[in-house]
Write a protein that holds these residues in place. Structure first.
Motif, PDB file in Angstrom:
ATOM      1  N   GLU A   2     -30.556 -50.323 -10.939  1.00  0.00           N
ATOM      2  CA  GLU A   2     -30.203 -49.571 -11.033  1.00  0.00           C
ATOM      3  C   GLU A   2     -29.293 -48.545 -10.647  1.00  0.00           C
ATOM      4  O   GLU A   2     -28.107 -48.526 -11.019  1.00  0.00           O
ATOM      5  N   ARG A   3     -29.111 -48.671  -9.277  1.00  0.00           N
ATOM      6  CA  ARG A   3     -27.645 -48.692  -8.431  1.00  0.00           C
ATOM      7  C   ARG A   3     -26.248 -48.664  -8.430  1.00  0.00           C
ATOM      8  O   ARG A   3     -25.456 -48.348  -8.909  1.00  0.00           O
ATOM      9  N   GLU A  52     -26.177 -50.423 -11.599  1.00  0.00           N
ATOM     10  CA  GLU A  52     -25.493 -50.455 -13.143  1.00  0.00           C
ATOM     11  C   GLU A  52     -25.026 -49.118 -12.773  1.00  0.00           C
ATOM     12  O   GLU A  52     -23.620 -48.688 -13.421  1.00  0.00           O
ATOM     13  N   TRP A  53     -25.132 -48.278 -11.907  1.00  0.00           N
ATOM     14  CA  TRP A  53     -24.732 -46.454 -12.244  1.00  0.00           C
ATOM     15  C   TRP A  53     -23.138 -46.270 -11.492  1.00  0.00           C
ATOM     16  O   TRP A  53     -22.496 -45.592 -11.550  1.00  0.00           O
ATOM     17  N   ARG A  84     -23.307 -42.852 -21.567  1.00  0.00           N
ATOM     18  CA  ARG A  84     -24.914 -43.723 -21.391  1.00  0.00           C
ATOM     19  C   ARG A  84     -26.150 -43.125 -21.757  1.00  0.00           C
ATOM     20  O   ARG A  84     -27.404 -42.771 -21.580  1.00  0.00           O
ATOM     21  N   LEU A  95     -32.455 -44.403  -6.971  1.00  0.00           N
ATOM     22  CA  LEU A  95     -32.681 -45.911  -7.650  1.00  0.00           C
ATOM     23  C   LEU A  95     -33.165 -46.820  -6.868  1.00  0.00           C
ATOM     24  O   LEU A  95     -33.200 -47.033  -6.517  1.00  0.00           O
ATOM     25  N   SER A  96     -33.654 -47.851  -8.072  1.00  0.00           N
ATOM     26  CA  SER A  96     -33.831 -49.525  -7.473  1.00  0.00           C
ATOM     27  C   SER A  96     -31.836 -49.911  -7.120  1.00  0.00           C
ATOM     28  O   SER A  96     -30.460 -49.562  -7.430  1.00  0.00           O
TER      29      SER A  96
END
Length: 408
Positions: A380-381, A383-384, A366, A376-377
């Protein structure tokens, strides 16, 4: 199941590790020191459940070590045997295994995961010396605990029964019973004695290694129960270490202890205070035992150069895995030695670190290190988390930790 790393991605990962192994905490092989490690390898059972790339990567780490305590080995030992073989091939030296019987309950009886606790060791550099056993409490201790606390335990059982009956009526999941007192381990720790030969003029290291995978559960409901298991194991070790005439006076605890350590500013204090109290009791008894849990201390990150809390899980928000040293031998490191590790030291001196493969994977795949997921939003969380899922089943959801000891 999430998409696993491709062959091309594994090639890039290994190339990045080749270029700068120290950045990610991969221990270097050195003739004048030994590396002791602990590694919870998620569901290590059927070798077909992990990819060739994952086995190659796991063996790459293990080949850098001399003794590895492995947790979460399943009843099927085929994957452990494959790991042993691949580690031996990578190291150019024979590795052996010493493994417990299954622990964690009977199949179908308790619902807990049945697993083994294993030691993987480099032949010649580490020598088993004959003792291998489970750690258990005399049943009179268990009876006494039940009797002395019978009123509180009975009240807890009654409350649990009400909650369970209501959950069944509502079609919801049954609640977890949380004991107000330690009674016994969820998984019985395993202990084995070893010797590490040193220089010609020095005595070998002689110690008992304790491999443990303690209780895990909802921290909001079971934090105290998890802590009681940890305290009980430490008490057992302190009593044994204080017996100066025992076969091995020194104990090294290596395992997934599942300590609640998500907020070091508050969690560290209570844990460290308890360990300091242990040290004080030993000094009062003139037992000359020193207790040291280095992974509770902050240390300088080889990746960023900054002082930081060591994290050992794939999501980088807990320090579940620990190595605890209960020592009479003054060559074994004390708590006072931990801050020195972050400075300049000779290469074979005491050191400790986590093999930070989470950030290795993140920086290669990444192009950036893993962030604080709490900040994170939601998108985003997610996605991670999807990225972490790519390796936490195939490799593990825990990263290995290691300690270096000087031999000569």
């Amino acid at each position: 199941m999430s998409e696993e790393f491709t062959k091309a991605e594994w090639k890039r990962i290994n190339a990045a590790l080749d270029a700068d192994p120290e950045r990610y905490g991969l221990p270097e092989r050195r003739s004048r020191s030994v590396v002791l490690a602990s590694f919870n390898i998620r569901k290590l059972g059927n070798p077909e459940k992990k990819t060739n790339g994952a086995f190659d990567f796991l063996a790459r780490f293990c080949a850098q070590c001399d003794l590895i305590a492995v947790q979460e080995v399943l009843e099927d030992m085929s994957a452990l045997e494959r790991l042993r073989g691949e580690t031996s091939a990578k190291a150019g030296a024979e590795f052996r295994i010493l493994v417990s019987d299954i622990t964690g309950g009977r199949d179908g009886a308790t619902g807990s995961t049945v697993e083994r606790l294993a030691f993987l060791y480099r032949e010649g550099r580490v020598v088993p010396t004959g003792i291998a056993s489970d750690i258990s409490f005399d049943r009179s201790y268990i009876y006494k605990t039940l009797w002395d606390n019978r009123k509180e335990l009975l009240g807890t059982f009654k409350s649990y029964e009400k909650a369970r009956t209501k959950a069944e009526a509502d079609g919801k999941r049954k609640p977890v019973f949380v004991s107000p007192h330690f009674v016994d381990f969820i998984r019985t720790p395993h202990i084995a004695s070893f010797e590490i030969p040193t220089g010609r003029t020095k005595e070998p290291y002689r110690f008992s290694a304790v491999n443990a995978h303690l209780l895990f559960g909802d921290a909001s409901k079971q934090a105290e129960e998890r802590r009681r298991e940890f305290d009980a194991l430490c008490d057992w070790l302190l009593i044994r270490a204080a017996k100066r005439k025992s076969y091995n006076q020194d104990f090294i605890l290596m395992g997934d202890l599942n300590l609640d350590f998500d907020d070091p500013s508050t969690d560290r204090g209570s844990i460290v205070d308890g360990l300091k109290e242990m040290n004080a009791k030993l000094k009062k008894k003139k037992a000359a035992t020193v207790v040291n849990f280095p992974f509770l201390d902050d240390r300088k990150s080889p990746r960023t150069g900054e002082m930081e809390t060591i994290r050992t899980n794939a999501r980088m928000n807990q320090t579940f895995d620990q190595i605890g040293i209960f020592a009479h031998d003054d060559r074994l490191p004390s708590w006072e030695d931990n801050p020195i590790v972050s400075g300049n030291r000779r290469k074979d001196d005491y050191d400790y670190q986590v093999f930070d493969f989470t950030n290795l994977f993140a920086e290669v795949i990444r192009k950036k290190p893993i962030p604080d997921l709490k900040k994170l939003s939601k998108a985003e969380r997610k996605e991670w988390s999807k990225f972490i899922d790519r390796f936490q089943h195939d490799v593990s959801d825990h990263m290995p930790i290691w300690v270096r000891l000087r031999r000569t």
